[in-house]
Design a protein around this motif. Structure first.
Motif, short mmCIF file in Angstrom:
data_model
loop_
_atom_site.label_atom_id
_atom_site.label_comp_id
_atom_site.label_asym_id
_atom_site.label_seq_id
_atom_site.Cartn_x
_atom_site.Cartn_y
_atom_site.Cartn_z
N VAL A 12 0.81 -1.29 0.02
CA VAL A 12 0.23 0.01 0.14
C VAL A 12 1.06 1.37 0.14
O VAL A 12 1.86 1.19 0.64
N LEU A 13 0.49 2.13 -0.86
CA LEU A 13 1.44 3.52 -1.00
C LEU A 13 0.25 4.62 -1.08
O LEU A 13 -0.64 4.65 -1.45
N THR A 14 0.81 5.65 -0.08
CA THR A 14 -0.05 7.04 -0.02
C THR A 14 1.07 8.00 -0.19
O THR A 14 2.22 8.05 0.37
N GLY A 15 0.57 9.01 -0.75
CA GLY A 15 1.59 10.31 -0.75
C GLY A 15 0.74 11.48 -0.54
O GLY A 15 -0.59 11.73 -0.64
N HIS A 47 4.49 5.46 3.03
CA HIS A 47 4.11 6.86 3.16
C HIS A 47 4.89 7.99 2.75
O HIS A 47 6.11 7.81 3.38
N PHE A 48 4.59 8.73 2.06
CA PHE A 48 5.55 9.70 1.69
C PHE A 48 5.08 11.17 1.54
O PHE A 48 4.05 11.58 1.26
N LEU A 49 6.05 12.04 1.61
CA LEU A 49 5.65 13.67 1.56
C LEU A 49 6.05 13.75 0.08
O LEU A 49 7.19 13.88 -0.38
N TYR A 52 8.12 17.14 -4.29
CA TYR A 52 8.30 17.57 -5.85
C TYR A 52 6.87 17.80 -6.46
O TYR A 52 6.63 18.57 -7.35
N HIS A 53 5.68 17.16 -5.90
CA HIS A 53 4.50 17.24 -6.26
C HIS A 53 3.95 19.14 -6.09
O HIS A 53 3.46 19.72 -6.61
N SER A 54 4.54 19.38 -4.60
CA SER A 54 4.14 20.66 -4.38
C SER A 54 4.75 21.65 -5.05
O SER A 54 4.26 22.86 -4.87
N ASP A 164 -10.60 12.51 -6.60
CA ASP A 164 -10.15 13.27 -7.52
C ASP A 164 -8.82 12.70 -7.95
O ASP A 164 -8.11 13.11 -9.03
N GLN A 165 -8.12 11.60 -7.34
CA GLN A 165 -6.92 10.97 -7.95
C GLN A 165 -7.05 9.89 -8.60
O GLN A 165 -5.88 9.11 -8.80
N ILE A 166 -8.12 9.13 -8.78
CA ILE A 166 -8.33 7.97 -9.30
C ILE A 166 -7.81 8.18 -10.75
O ILE A 166 -7.25 6.95 -11.11
N1 TRP Z 1 -1.22 13.79 -6.04
C1 TRP Z 1 -1.77 13.15 -4.90
C2 TRP Z 1 -2.77 14.52 -4.05
O1 TRP Z 1 -2.89 15.39 -4.54
C3 TRP Z 1 -0.38 13.12 -4.06
C4 TRP Z 1 0.37 12.02 -4.36
C5 TRP Z 1 1.54 12.21 -5.07
C6 TRP Z 1 0.10 10.46 -4.49
N2 TRP Z 1 2.20 10.84 -5.42
C7 TRP Z 1 1.21 9.95 -4.84
C8 TRP Z 1 -1.12 10.06 -3.75
C9 TRP Z 1 1.39 8.48 -5.06
C10 TRP Z 1 -0.79 8.40 -3.92
C11 TRP Z 1 0.24 7.85 -4.59
O2 TRP Z 1 -3.33 13.95 -3.05
#
Ligand code: TRP
Length: 341
Positions: A12-15, A47-49, A52-54, A164-166
């Motif tokens: 399981v992975l959450t960002g 689980h990661f922060l 780079y997306h922000s 929103d992330q599907i």
């Molecule tokens: N884009 C996701 C959000 O805005 C965050 C995110 C970045 C993420 N990388 C991910 C979520 C990989 C799940 C897996 O909430």
């Protein structure tokens, strides 16, 4: 269920994007269920922060650093299990390496269909007909590829996300399939997991609690602030003594998101008995404060000890790289980047 067969462990992975301060709506909707799940020893969890997306949204270096500390401290204070691998995206350089490789496997047409990009173009077309791409960076355009790299790098098969992330998880799946088809089985195809039971909290004005509505209660607001905000929650004009309907009351919904069934039942009785709004607000404040006091103290301690938080993240990055480093070598070999001779 094992049913007598050996089953491959789920990964399981959450960002978590490192922007904004978490509010109690985020807590009951996402943080609390994820923290609970992090103690499930039958899965491997990452689980990661997503710093780079922000970067796509925020160009303020001070805010970048500050948000990373706040979000990391929030998750630790909320009780994330130390068994799961908790790291900062930018500490795992293999993710960026994989991003480029995946970029070269991704059809531009696929990215054209991404909701966030399409939304930004539509907004430009509505306001400024001259340039539909005004203000849109390649970071925004390629955002789903970076997210695919986050997921594919750790062979995550389950990705809990909001609705929103599907689409992004589906894109990661597409990209992985394309790579596998071309270079041979390399990546695990991920699946989005949606928690249909996740609680949605009303905010101060009764609408869904959301930063964009400006109606939030920050998760770790100081006691005084917490009290002030709760006193501001919208109620109707019913007088003390009049029987009230808990099911249309934001105060009750918030209480309910933290309480047991029994506690909620006794509050229902107070509503029918005509409790005054002011009294109910005071009760909600005391109740929430009791729940949040300890994690708030922990949060404040962590904010005051950034070097400790950094150590936790470095330990996490080290564990993550034990996976990403050897896997990256395999990926490089698969595409033909290998030592000569
Ligand atoms: N884009 C996701 C959000 O805005 C965050 C995110 C970045 C993420 N990388 C991910 C979520 C990989 C799940 C897996 O909430």
């Amino acid at each position: 269920r094992l049913l007598g067969r050996a089953r491959v462990m789920d990964t399981v992975l959450t960002g978590i994007t490192t922007t904004g301060t978490p509010h109690i709506g985020n807590y009951v909707g996402a943080i609390r269920p994820t923290v609970l799940a992090s103690f499930d020893t039958s899965v491997t969890s990452f689980h990661f922060l997503a710093d780079y997306h922000s970067l796509v949204k925020s160009r303020d270096p001070g805010q970048m650093a500050c948000s990373t500390l706040e979000i990391a401290a929030s998750w630790l204070a909320a009780g994330l299990s130390s068994e799961c691998i908790f790291y900062r995206q930018s500490d795992v350089p293999e993710i960026m390496e994989l991003t480029w490789i995946l970029t070269c496997m991704t059809a531009k047409g696929l990215m054209n269909r991404a909701h966030a990009y399409k939304g930004a173009v539509a907004e430009n077309e509505a306001t400024d007909k001259k340039d539909p791409d005004k203000g849109i960076t390649m970071g925004l355009f390629c955002y789903p590829i970076l997210m695919a790299a986050d997921i594919l790098m750790f062979k995550a098969n389950k990705v809990p996300v909001g609705k929103d992330q599907i689409q992004h998880v589906e894109m990661a799946r597409d990209i992985a399939g394309r790579f596998n088809h071309h270079y041979g089985e390399t990546f695990v195809l991920p699946e989005a997991v949606i928690d249909e039971n996740a609680a949605v909290l009303p905010g101060l004005d009764g609408r869904k609690m959301s930063k964009s509505y400006g109606n939030i209660i920050p998760l770790f607001a100081e006691e005084k602030v917490l009290r002030k905000l709760i006193m501001r929650i919208k109620t109707n004009s019913q007088e003390p003594g009049e029987p009230k309907d808990p099911d249309t009351s934001a105060l009750f919904s918030i209480y309910r998101a933290f309480s047991s069934d029994e506690e909620a039942e006794s509050i229902r009785k107070l509503y029918t008995g005509g409790i005054a709004w002011g009294e109910m607000k005071q009760m909600l404040f005391e109740y929430l404060n009791e729940h949040l006091k300890e994690p708030r103290e922990e949060y404040n301690k962590l904010i005051a000890a950034p070097d400790y938080v950094e150590k936790v993240l470095q330990r996490g990055a080290q564990k993550a790289r034990e996976v990403s480093h050897p896997f990256m070598a395999k990926i490089r070999a698969a595409i033909g980047l290998q030592p000569l001779g």
